[in-house]
Design a protein around this motif. Sequence first.
Motif, PDB file in Angstrom:
ATOM      1  N   GLY C  17       0.854  -1.282   0.149  1.00 24.51           N
ATOM      2  CA  GLY C  17      -0.077  -0.037  -0.099  1.00 24.51           C
ATOM      3  C   GLY C  17       1.012   1.345  -0.182  1.00 24.51           C
ATOM      4  O   GLY C  17       0.917   2.072  -0.833  1.00 24.51           O
ATOM      5  N   VAL C  21       1.900   4.486  -3.059  1.00 23.48           N
ATOM      6  CA  VAL C  21       1.640   5.837  -2.697  1.00 23.48           C
ATOM      7  C   VAL C  21       3.116   6.305  -3.015  1.00 23.48           C
ATOM      8  O   VAL C  21       3.262   7.454  -3.768  1.00 23.48           O
TER       9      VAL C  21
ATOM     10  N   TRP D  16      -1.990   6.374   4.792  1.00 18.71           N
ATOM     11  CA  TRP D  16      -1.026   6.391   3.735  1.00 18.71           C
ATOM     12  C   TRP D  16      -1.804   6.879   2.443  1.00 18.71           C
ATOM     13  O   TRP D  16      -1.197   7.889   1.614  1.00 18.71           O
ATOM     14  N   GLY D  17      -3.061   6.675   2.197  1.00 20.98           N
ATOM     15  CA  GLY D  17      -3.555   7.236   1.115  1.00 20.98           C
ATOM     16  C   GLY D  17      -3.792   8.660   1.280  1.00 20.98           C
ATOM     17  O   GLY D  17      -3.499   9.605   0.224  1.00 20.98           O
ATOM     18  N   CYS D  33      -3.613   7.498  -5.252  1.00 19.10           N
ATOM     19  CA  CYS D  33      -3.503   7.309  -3.856  1.00 19.10           C
ATOM     20  C   CYS D  33      -5.091   7.525  -3.253  1.00 19.10           C
ATOM     21  O   CYS D  33      -5.255   6.802  -2.284  1.00 19.10           O
ATOM     22  N   VAL D  36      -6.013   3.948  -3.371  1.00 19.68           N
ATOM     23  CA  VAL D  36      -5.613   3.062  -2.167  1.00 19.68           C
ATOM     24  C   VAL D  36      -6.204   3.446  -0.998  1.00 19.68           C
ATOM     25  O   VAL D  36      -6.499   2.516  -0.252  1.00 19.68           O
ATOM     26  N   LEU D  37      -6.685   4.773  -0.639  1.00 22.28           N
ATOM     27  CA  LEU D  37      -7.501   5.269   0.464  1.00 22.28           C
ATOM     28  C   LEU D  37      -8.736   4.542   0.151  1.00 22.28           C
ATOM     29  O   LEU D  37      -9.293   3.954   1.379  1.00 22.28           O
ATOM     30  N   SER D  40      -8.893   0.463   1.759  1.00 24.95           N
ATOM     31  CA  SER D  40      -8.931   0.413   3.212  1.00 24.95           C
ATOM     32  C   SER D  40     -10.449   0.047   3.496  1.00 24.95           C
ATOM     33  O   SER D  40     -10.658  -0.770   4.573  1.00 24.95           O
ATOM     34  N   GLU D  84     -15.259   2.731  -6.937  1.00 24.04           N
ATOM     35  CA  GLU D  84     -14.045   2.985  -7.016  1.00 24.04           C
ATOM     36  C   GLU D  84     -13.535   3.330  -8.325  1.00 24.04           C
ATOM     37  O   GLU D  84     -13.083   4.369  -8.772  1.00 24.04           O
TER      38      GLU D  84
END
Lengths: 586, 248, 83, 115
Positions: C17, C21, D16-17, D33, D36-37, D40, D84
Amino acid sequence: MLAPWPVALPLVAAAFLAGLGDKLPRRLADAIAIGAAAITALCCALLLAGPPVVYWFGGIQPRSGTAIGIDFAIDANGAGLAVLSSLLILAALFFSLKYFDKPAHMFQVLLLVFLAGLCGFSLTGDLFDLFVFFEVMSAAAFGLCAYKSREVGPLQGAINFAVTNTAGAFITLSGIALLYSRTGALNLSHMHRMIAGHDDSLVLAAAALVCTGFLVKAAIVPFQFWLADAHAAAPTPACIVFSGAMVEAGLYAVARLQGALFGLPQLRTPLLAAGVATCLVGAVMCFAQRHLKRLLAFSTIAHAGVILCGIAVLEPGGLSGAGLYVVGHGLVKAALFLCAGMLLHRLQSIDELALHGRGREVPWVGVLFALGGLLLAGAPPTAMFFGDGAIHHALEAHPIARFAVTVASIATGAAVLRACGRIFLGLGPREPDAPGGGEQDEEPETEAAPIPWSMWVPAAFLLALAIGSAWLPREHAGSAAARMLDAHSWATQVLDRAQPAMPSPPPEEPLAKGLAHAALTVGLAIALALLTLFRKRLPEILRGPVRAVWNPLAGSLRALHTGAVGDQVAWLTLGVAALGASLVFS
Amino acid sequence: MKARLVLFGIGALGFAAVWFAGARKLDPMGSYHGAYGEILNAVSVPERHSTNVVSAVNFDYRGLDTLGEEFILYISVVAVAAILRKQKDEEEEDEDEAPTQLREAPDSDAVRLFGVGLVPVTVIFGLYMISHGSVSPGGGFQGGVVLATVPLVVYLCAGAKTYLRIAPPALAKGGEGLGAAGYALIGCLGVLAGKKFLENVVPLGTPGEAWSAGTITLLNLTVGVAVGTGFVELISSFVEELLRKAEK
Amino acid sequence: MIAPLQWLLFLLLAVTGPAVVLTREPVAQAVTVSFYGIVLALVFFLHQAPDVALSQIVVGAVALPLMILLAVAKVKRKEASRK
Amino acid sequence: MLGHLPYALAAWLILWGLYGIVTSRNLIHLVICLAVLQTSTYLILLAIGYKAGAVAPIYADMPAGTVAVDPVVQALMLTDIVVEATVVALLLAIAVQAHERGGSLDPARLCALKG
């Protein structure tokens, strides 16, 4: 029986238009879009007039108190928001008939799906379904915002809008997941029964996360940074729905979740604090603008703060005031945006200073604009006037919030009246065209042309509706608000099929008090507008101290609104943390 | 940037603290015991003849969510096309620009052969997934995306012209509208039958067979059409100017 | 009870993850995000969610990287024609 | 305590996202990003609906009454994945168009361009 149509009808019409739109004659496509929106408005109005209904999709009734399907739990507040949304969409559809040079059926498709999203959002009784319709609405709104895809401004605004709102939506979804793990349910009333009396840190943290996405949409401080970039850059017909219904939908969700699901008195303090901050930030930023659409966008932020203050007291009085305020504000603000759109269409500019005196060409727009400004400051008769009074009444015990709400009314009204005086009456000296802090004039969508009826009629119609809204039955709104906050009676209707009696409405503020208050705010708004326009004539001894306070205040607030999406998401993170911490660690 | 990072740092610490305070009250992973899921697992085969409970939830018990989801996809595709579209006058300006390379059919027979072999397998796999959504894992969404890769394979192996022949823009657009509207119209079937919107009013068939579970299968089909054509349109929007040149 | 393989995959997620990023170059990111998508799909598959795993493979490991590459290609075409 | 680690992992990915979005200098990177968020949320849902030792909620070859994991979270995850994919597509299109009109993918430079 009417319940599914506000969602199904616009969706079918949209799919039909998108599939066949370029093959149909333009008139027919327009008629389909407008017809679908009109029938939707009618359905919602009938739902509004009736008693609260629960409609189970697929006929899947709850079994022994466990909800299995998805329901629409429709009350006057939800149906009212849906009516307001469909009226604004209708106005937007009319206004856009001659607004674009090219056929704009894709724009109509986006508006119709947006409408379906808004309706589903206001009617649903299921938490995840709320999220789904939130995303329907958002996806259509992102498309609407970026519709003028040949300019950098709208694209940049759409990026800020989409990134912050999507990040907020995912945080909401994570909160929904946490609640699901505790309750094993997604129906609001069912969830309420599972968490009632167990407000431990899990429920509090989840409540903070769930509210975040809706507060981002409602542009509550510190989540407000995206709004002006998006609202100012979007095409005018989209702006009126963004400012008049979408922001309010976010607040509606907070009130609805608090009423039907959380029932957490702990939410009062953080929400009131956020409301006060939003009123003040919106008021200052609104007054400091010269780009008309940005000015109106920031005034929307201030008014969202007022509405949130009404909701945050968590009492029927404040909530019913907020409901009335939403209706009045939505209609007035939409009319003001349409006036700005007409100026852009006719005079090819939307900059207050550049338009100095040029509005004399279109006096009727000036009349509408001035009327809108007065109503925005709280002048009777509108639903906004009564809502304002009720919110003040409910905020009796919170003097700071009362002050902030008054400041918001005065400053936003004064800003609109100031612009009106400068543009349509040519008041005040011609200002040197200083490169204004980060506002650029907007590229018009059409060649300069006389204002067609399809533009001024919706604006006049919306203002007439705003005045007519003063005669909405306020007792009905009051008891609907009391009902909205009564999770227990919702749960018996949704899960046990009982039809509970409507509660009695909260006591109203005496009319004389409201009138006196309105006279004060409107008077101060006019005075403030005139003082700003003719400030050069004031003695330096008065101007000096005002400048010493105002310039650093407005300057530093402006400096925070960088328009960089990274900053906005950093603020968003901080906002979630603050909201969550104030709930969990208090 | 520094101020932004400080702001974010404080926010992140606060967020982590709030999250920790909330999540430690959760049941540990693996101990799910919610009533909702248990009931659905028990009733969906006898009531809906759908052996894939997830499908039954998506297309029946919580069918309204999927209607919304379908239109999120639909409106995004419409918006992407609206945003990336080029105006006529701009295209003429673009004529003067440096020639961009058009994708022609590759010279290698091996690549073409690979494509020829891949296409039927993908088509069958996609169709199977869509039609067996109520029986086994998969369904309209997954199958639709699989089908959408077919034109892509054609584009890569046979060039833009062939791509346009099998996936003409008008067809993709029409199919998308049809798929999206179809979901809502199947929902209306329930109302026409005098019942509720999205009610499962079609004969259910035998559990475990492809055409079982009534509207679940039909809805899977519309989603398959909408998703398949939607993804094709998305791809076309991004390579629009290349396709335009191929058309000429 | 959760098996060691599941822990391993969770660990892999915790590492990939941030890696997605921190990969700042979009084309390279298309590769890392595709890998990340496959790991996620495996996690779903191991936790008895085959439907979701299939969706995740077609979206996370195919459609998403593809869209990124298309977007990058369009940007590059524009930059080439500007020169 | 070990059973709570997946929830911590979800928070880790959210942060992190968000970090990626806050620091991004390239819109395409920023959009990923955001994806990626979002992942979760899949993880939280998965962790919540999982039941140790249970099977997938697919009864094709199983007797009725077999204990299966929660089908609801899986349905929610499917919706989530579609959301998404489409939001990412929409944002990528806006980013590409912003580059076409503004000549840059850097959010800071686009901001300056807007004036």
